[in-house]
Design a protein around this motif. Structure first.
Motif, PDB file in Angstrom:
ATOM      1  N   ARG A 163      46.661 -35.796 -21.947  1.00 44.63           N
ATOM      2  CA  ARG A 163      46.702 -35.039 -23.203  1.00 44.63           C
ATOM      3  C   ARG A 163      46.591 -33.534 -22.934  1.00 44.63           C
ATOM      4  N   GLU A 198      51.661 -36.557 -27.945  1.00 45.75           N
ATOM      5  CA  GLU A 198      50.708 -36.953 -26.904  1.00 45.75           C
ATOM      6  C   GLU A 198      49.387 -36.211 -27.066  1.00 45.75           C
ATOM      7  N   PHE A 199      49.461 -34.908 -27.228  1.00 40.34           N
ATOM      8  CA  PHE A 199      48.239 -34.097 -27.279  1.00 40.34           C
ATOM      9  C   PHE A 199      47.399 -34.390 -28.518  1.00 40.34           C
ATOM     10  N   ALA A 203      47.783 -38.935 -29.175  1.00 39.54           N
ATOM     11  CA  ALA A 203      47.809 -39.892 -28.056  1.00 39.54           C
ATOM     12  C   ALA A 203      48.941 -40.910 -28.222  1.00 39.54           C
TER      13      ALA A 203
END
Length: 146
Positions: free
Chosen positions: A19, A124-125, A128
């Motif tokens: 992340r 993603e960051f 997730a």
């Protein structure tokens, strides 16, 4: 999202690191365009290449993420590494495309590719969510089914 199929392996990686990698990738892409810096595109491409195609423990970005995670004392949450390798390969291809489009003065198209990569990295960051799993499930896997 429950029907997603991701590549799997016996290797594990800390989700916090992946992340943070995404956060740093977002920053580097934005900085590359703000500064019109080919060297930042090359750096990002090299970093994705290391993560996607080598067995090195750290790329420069993952080393920075690991250090940041340790400094912030973030909890360790181990996840499967294979989807992250697949995502790094996609990141490498997208960064290569951005670089080539940028040097051949197709800057608007390069920005469009960058926006897609930033969107994937943001998933993603912040959430997730691995975009690599989405792409693998809907664009790669159908070609391997009988």
């Amino acid at each position: 999202m429950q029907n997603l199929v991701c590549p799997i392996s016996d290797q594990r990686v800390n989700e916090q690191i992946t992340r943070l990698n995404a956060m740093l990738v977002i920053g580097i892409i934005v900085l590359a365009f703000v500064l019109n810096s080919l060297s930042l595109f090359v750096f990002l491409m090299a970093d994705f290449f290391i993560r996607a195609f080598t067995n090195l423990k750290f790329s420069p970005i993952s080393f920075a993420s690991h250090s940041l995670s340790n400094a912030l004392n973030l909890p360790i949450r181990m996840i499967d590494k294979a989807p992250k390798i697949f995502a790094a390969r996609l990141g490498f291809l997208m960064t290569l495309a951005m670089f080539l489009l940028f040097i051949f003065s197709f800057k608007i198209t390069a920005i469009a590719v960058a926006a897609i990569l930033i969107f994937f990295a943001s998933l993603e960051f912040f959430l997730a969510i691995c975009a690599g799993c989405l792409i693998y499930t809907y664009l790669i896997l159908p070609f391997y089914k009988k």
